[in-house]
Design an enzyme around this catalytic site. Structure first.
Site, PDB file in Angstrom:
ATOM      1  N   ILE A 273      20.446 -90.306 -58.403  1.00 11.03           N
ATOM      2  CA  ILE A 273      21.172 -91.541 -58.130  1.00 11.03           C
ATOM      3  C   ILE A 273      22.047 -91.939 -59.314  1.00 11.03           C
ATOM      4  CG2 ILE A 273      20.900 -94.024 -57.742  1.00 11.03           C
ATOM      5  CD1 ILE A 273      18.385 -93.383 -56.110  1.00 11.03           C
TER       6      ILE A 273
ATOM      7  N   ASP B  64      16.495 -93.573 -75.031  1.00  4.75           N
ATOM      8  CA  ASP B  64      15.163 -93.795 -74.486  1.00  4.75           C
ATOM      9  C   ASP B  64      15.045 -95.287 -74.225  1.00  4.75           C
ATOM     10  OD1 ASP B  64      12.500 -94.168 -73.925  1.00  4.75           O
ATOM     11  OD2 ASP B  64      11.747 -93.048 -75.657  1.00  4.75           O
TER      12      ASP B  64
ATOM     13  N   ASN C 270      19.418 -97.548 -63.959  1.00 11.19           N
ATOM     14  CA  ASN C 270      18.910 -96.562 -63.018  1.00 11.19           C
ATOM     15  C   ASN C 270      17.691 -95.809 -63.539  1.00 11.19           C
ATOM     16  OD1 ASN C 270      19.182 -94.398 -60.772  1.00 11.19           O
ATOM     17  ND2 ASN C 270      19.370 -93.237 -62.674  1.00 11.19           N
TER      18      ASN C 270
ATOM     19  N   TYR D 276       3.607 -98.058 -59.167  1.00  9.82           N
ATOM     20  CA  TYR D 276       5.049 -97.977 -58.937  1.00  9.82           C
ATOM     21  C   TYR D 276       5.525 -99.176 -58.128  1.00  9.82           C
ATOM     22  CZ  TYR D 276       9.569 -96.242 -57.288  1.00  9.82           C
ATOM     23  OH  TYR D 276      10.904 -96.116 -56.992  1.00  9.82           O
TER      24      TYR D 276
ATOM     25  N   LYS E 242       8.358-102.083 -59.337  1.00  9.32           N
ATOM     26  CA  LYS E 242       9.615-102.350 -58.642  1.00  9.32           C
ATOM     27  C   LYS E 242       9.676-103.779 -58.107  1.00  9.32           C
ATOM     28  CE  LYS E 242      11.717 -98.482 -59.335  1.00  9.32           C
ATOM     29  NZ  LYS E 242      12.964 -98.403 -60.122  1.00  9.32           N
TER      30      LYS E 242
END
Length: 258
Positions: A22, A67, A94, A162, A166
């Site tokens: 992406i 990083d 991203n 995860y 998000k």
């Protein structure tokens, strides 16, 4: 009039994790719209290769190793880019990680922190560092790459760590949009479905039953492609989205409808 709003001529865009997937698609989309693109990537060889591809297309692009989990390094990168180009107009956060299929009760401290360090902490360090520059100039657009997993719980793979990272990224997006909206800085996010990238390869190539479930849960019956997310990012980054801030645009093939 309307097509002009999509142009990014003369603007400087930074894409973290822009070496593949992406991120690489976003870098190309912004470059094709006229922006000078800085591909900030943990893996220097990926960054260089991605930038070289854009340059071969006649676009303005350069690579920068970064990083995002190291806040001081992010601060230095922001200062260096502004010193070199004079400004930063667009930031696409991203960079992200997803090592799924680990049950909550089996999630180690290290596994939890790995995802939070990149998906949440790193995202904030970048928003803070580049946001400061945008606030000084009184304009800018930040686009965070979230996930439909910030809205729903995926199946069949367990990935509480995860999903939580998000969901936090989405709320951080809204919080920053509220704080910075009157100062000329817009902050939005895109929440993709499963996209065909190296991060989803484990499910698509190695777990046929998992992949079948993904498709069954998606009304459109397919995974997405990186360029489909990059197109949304381009819109949010441009003046075509001048009234849009604090939005989390779901690009999921209908997954969250059910």
């Amino acid at each position: 009039m309307y097509l002009e709003k999509l142009k990014l001529d003369g603007r400087v865009a930074v894409v973290t994790g822009g070496g593949q997937g992406i991120g690489a698609a976003c870098a190309r989309a912004l470059g094709e719209a006229g922006a000078t693109v800085v591909i900030a990537e943990l893996h220097p060889e990926r960054a260089e290769a991605s930038a070289a591809e854009l340059v071969e297309l006649g676009l303005q692009a350069e690579a920068m190793p970064l990083d995002v989990t190291r806040s001081a390094a992010v601060d230095r990168a922001a200062a260096e880019i502004v010193a070199r180009h004079g400004r930063v107009d667009v930031l696409v956060n991203n960079a992200g990680v997803a090592k799924s299929d680990v049950r909550a009760e089996d999630t180690s401290d290290e596994h939890w922190r790995f995802h939070m360090n990149v998906n949440l902490d790193g995202l904030f360090w970048c928003c803070r560092a580049f946001g400061r520059q945008m606030l000084k100039q009184g304009s800018g657009s930040i686009v965070n790459i979230g996930s439909m997993s910030g809205f729903i719980v995926n199946k069949p793979q367990p990935q509480a760590f995860y999903n939580a990272s998000k969901a936090a990224a989405h709320h951080l997006t809204k919080s920053l949009a509220a704080e910075w909206g009157a100062k000329g800085v817009r902050v939005n996010a895109v929440a993709p479905t499963y996209i065909e990238t190296p991060l989803t390869a484990f499910g698509m190539n190695e777990c046929p039953e998992m992949y079948e479930t993904w498709l069954e849960m998606t009304p459109m019956g397919r995974v997405g492609q990186p360029d489909e997310i990059a197109s949304v990012v381009h819109f949010l980054a441009s003046d075509a989205a001048s009234l849009v801030t604090g939005a989390v645009v779901i690009a999921d093939g209908g997954y969250t409808c059910w």
